[in-house]
Design a protein around this motif. Structure first.
Motif, PDB file in Angstrom:
ATOM      1  N   LYS A   1      -9.949   4.691   8.470  1.00 54.47           N
ATOM      2  CA  LYS A   1     -10.219   3.696   7.429  1.00 54.47           C
ATOM      3  C   LYS A   1     -10.224   4.343   6.043  1.00 54.47           C
ATOM      4  N   GLN A   2     -10.734   5.568   5.955  1.00 50.46           N
ATOM      5  CA  GLN A   2     -10.677   6.287   4.680  1.00 50.46           C
ATOM      6  C   GLN A   2      -9.227   6.455   4.219  1.00 50.46           C
ATOM      7  N   LEU A   3      -8.365   6.875   5.140  1.00 50.80           N
ATOM      8  CA  LEU A   3      -6.948   7.054   4.800  1.00 50.80           C
ATOM      9  C   LEU A   3      -6.322   5.735   4.366  1.00 50.80           C
ATOM     10  N   ALA A   4      -6.691   4.643   5.046  1.00 49.66           N
ATOM     11  CA  ALA A   4      -6.132   3.332   4.710  1.00 49.66           C
ATOM     12  C   ALA A   4      -6.531   2.905   3.300  1.00 49.66           C
ATOM     13  N   ILE A   5      -7.788   3.068   2.969  1.00 48.77           N
ATOM     14  CA  ILE A   5      -8.287   2.627   1.670  1.00 48.77           C
ATOM     15  C   ILE A   5      -7.730   3.494   0.547  1.00 48.77           C
TER      16      ILE A   5
ATOM     17  N   VAL B   1      -1.938   2.152  11.335  1.00 52.17           N
ATOM     18  CA  VAL B   1      -0.570   1.634  11.283  1.00 52.17           C
ATOM     19  C   VAL B   1      -0.485   0.501  10.270  1.00 52.17           C
ATOM     20  N   ASP B   2       0.730   0.203   9.886  1.00 54.25           N
ATOM     21  CA  ASP B   2       1.008  -0.933   9.018  1.00 54.25           C
ATOM     22  C   ASP B   2       1.325  -2.135   9.894  1.00 54.25           C
ATOM     23  N   PHE B   3       0.748  -3.279   9.565  1.00 58.66           N
ATOM     24  CA  PHE B   3       1.004  -4.494  10.346  1.00 58.66           C
ATOM     25  C   PHE B   3       2.491  -4.765  10.518  1.00 58.66           C
ATOM     26  N   SER B   4       3.283  -4.426   9.504  1.00 60.49           N
ATOM     27  CA  SER B   4       4.697  -4.796   9.517  1.00 60.49           C
ATOM     28  C   SER B   4       5.497  -4.037  10.569  1.00 60.49           C
TER      29      SER B   4
ATOM     30  N   ARG C   1      -2.713 -10.284  10.682  1.00 59.94           N
ATOM     31  CA  ARG C   1      -4.148 -10.094  10.839  1.00 59.94           C
ATOM     32  C   ARG C   1      -4.719 -10.998  11.933  1.00 59.94           C
ATOM     33  N   ARG C   2      -4.200 -12.221  12.046  1.00 60.92           N
ATOM     34  CA  ARG C   2      -4.749 -13.171  13.018  1.00 60.92           C
ATOM     35  C   ARG C   2      -4.492 -12.740  14.463  1.00 60.92           C
ATOM     36  N   ARG C   3      -3.603 -11.791  14.661  1.00 59.14           N
ATOM     37  CA  ARG C   3      -3.331 -11.320  16.023  1.00 59.14           C
ATOM     38  C   ARG C   3      -4.128 -10.069  16.389  1.00 59.14           C
TER      39      ARG C   3
ATOM     40  N   VAL D   1     -10.709  -2.225  17.415  1.00 54.05           N
ATOM     41  CA  VAL D   1      -9.698  -2.537  16.409  1.00 54.05           C
ATOM     42  C   VAL D   1     -10.403  -2.980  15.126  1.00 54.05           C
ATOM     43  N   GLU D   2     -10.008  -2.384  14.009  1.00 57.26           N
ATOM     44  CA  GLU D   2     -10.571  -2.740  12.710  1.00 57.26           C
ATOM     45  C   GLU D   2      -9.446  -2.925  11.701  1.00 57.26           C
ATOM     46  N   VAL D   3      -9.709  -3.778  10.697  1.00 61.38           N
ATOM     47  CA  VAL D   3      -8.710  -4.092   9.675  1.00 61.38           C
ATOM     48  C   VAL D   3      -9.294  -3.731   8.311  1.00 61.38           C
ATOM     49  N   PRO D   4      -9.092  -2.493   7.867  1.00 63.28           N
ATOM     50  CA  PRO D   4      -9.728  -2.046   6.626  1.00 63.28           C
ATOM     51  C   PRO D   4      -9.086  -2.580   5.353  1.00 63.28           C
ATOM     52  N   THR D   5      -7.791  -2.914   5.406  1.00 68.44           N
ATOM     53  CA  THR D   5      -7.091  -3.482   4.256  1.00 68.44           C
ATOM     54  C   THR D   5      -6.198  -4.622   4.741  1.00 68.44           C
ATOM     55  N   ALA D   6      -5.646  -5.363   3.817  1.00 68.64           N
ATOM     56  CA  ALA D   6      -4.866  -6.550   4.180  1.00 68.64           C
ATOM     57  C   ALA D   6      -3.624  -6.220   4.987  1.00 68.64           C
ATOM     58  N   ASP D   7      -3.095  -5.003   4.843  1.00 70.60           N
ATOM     59  CA  ASP D   7      -1.826  -4.674   5.481  1.00 70.60           C
ATOM     60  C   ASP D   7      -1.911  -3.534   6.489  1.00 70.60           C
ATOM     61  N   ARG D   8      -3.120  -3.011   6.729  1.00 70.99           N
ATOM     62  CA  ARG D   8      -3.245  -1.852   7.616  1.00 70.99           C
ATOM     63  C   ARG D   8      -4.276  -2.095   8.715  1.00 70.99           C
TER      64      ARG D   8
END
Length: 257
Positions: free
Chosen positions: A34-38, A77-80, A86-88, A133-140
């Motif tokens: 999460k640190q890396l993501a932010i 990872v990147d969602f893309s 995010r909803r999945r 599973v955690e979602v620290p940012t909108a795209d990661r």
């Protein structure tokens, strides 16, 4: 970052991750991811692996015990990458649990290996592995995985000794972490691609592995408890219970009994 337990160069060469970090001891691999993501630091996908966690976490307020010799890892990872959104995220946890079953089952011939909804791997009703599973940012997205591999329950807190299990205790031998990580990453890539492309496939595969079917479960849904007989896992990943009020479906929640 050297490791006596993992061949980091082999993981980079033979898998789809772009970077690998190894820590002999860390508070939490998920927190590091999460640190890396932010911070938007480094190329993705990033893999963080530790020999020991001092503050490993499960879902909600649960702690995850990482005994010496266990495998603790988190993927950033990147969602893309797999066309996810995010909803999945709940399906990502389920797909990750299925990937863990596929990775460890060849090492447990003759054992009943399966899932407890929403994201735990069990062997004959004792817990072997889990996912956070955690979602620290909108795209990661962070996928945290803990597997009891080369640790032993003889060193575990007393409360876990009757409910958990390790590969070492089950097989009487140590398992190569590098090979196991590569097997797991291969299954994850395939199953997460399916989550983006054909999400119903994840629910179907999880249902085939569900060890809770037919059991009476109590699920906590934001302070509301529901009790019923498990009818399996639906195609969308929902847990299905037959309750006194009729069939009910749960996409989120915590099974407490």
């Amino acid at each position: 970052m050297a490791s006596s337990d993992l061949d980091l160069a082999r993981i980079l060469h033979c898998s789809w991750v772009a970077t690998v970090e190894w820590y002999d001891t860390i508070e939490s691999t998920n927190d590091r991811a999460k640190q890396l993501a932010i911070r938007r630091a480094g190329p993705l996908p990033a893999l963080i692996v530790a020999g020991r966690q001092t503050a490993g976490r499960g879902r909600g307020t649960r702690r995850w015990w990482t005994g010496r010799g266990a495998l603790a890892m988190s993927l950033l990872v990147d969602f893309s990458r797999w066309g996810l959104s995010r909803r999945r995220s709940p399906l990502v946890a389920l797909a990750s649990a299925v990937a863990m079953v596929e990775a460890v089952r060849p090492h447990l011939s003759g054992q009943m290996v399966g899932l407890h909804w929403p994201n735990d791997v069990y062997v004959d009703q004792r817990k072997l592995a889990g996912v956070l599973v955690e979602v620290p940012t909108a795209d990661r997205l962070v996928i945290g995985i803990g597997i009891n591999t080369n640790n032993t329950l003889a060193e575990a807190p007393r409360a876990l000794r009757q409910t958990a299990v390790t590969l070492l205790d089950l097989t009487g031998r140590r398992h190569d972490h590098t090979s196991l990580v590569l097997e797991l990453l291969a299954h994850l890539d395939s199953l997460l691609a399916a989550t983006g492309r054909a999400p119903d496939e994840i629910g179907q595969r999880a249902d085939a592995l569900c060890l809770q079917r037919g059991r009476t479960l109590t699920i906590d849904c934001g302070g509301r408890s529901v009790r019923g007989r498990c009818m399996g896992i639906a195609r969308d990943g929902a847990l299905m219970l037959q309750t006194p009020e009729g069939p009910q479906r749960f996409l989120t929640g915590t099974v407490i009994t």
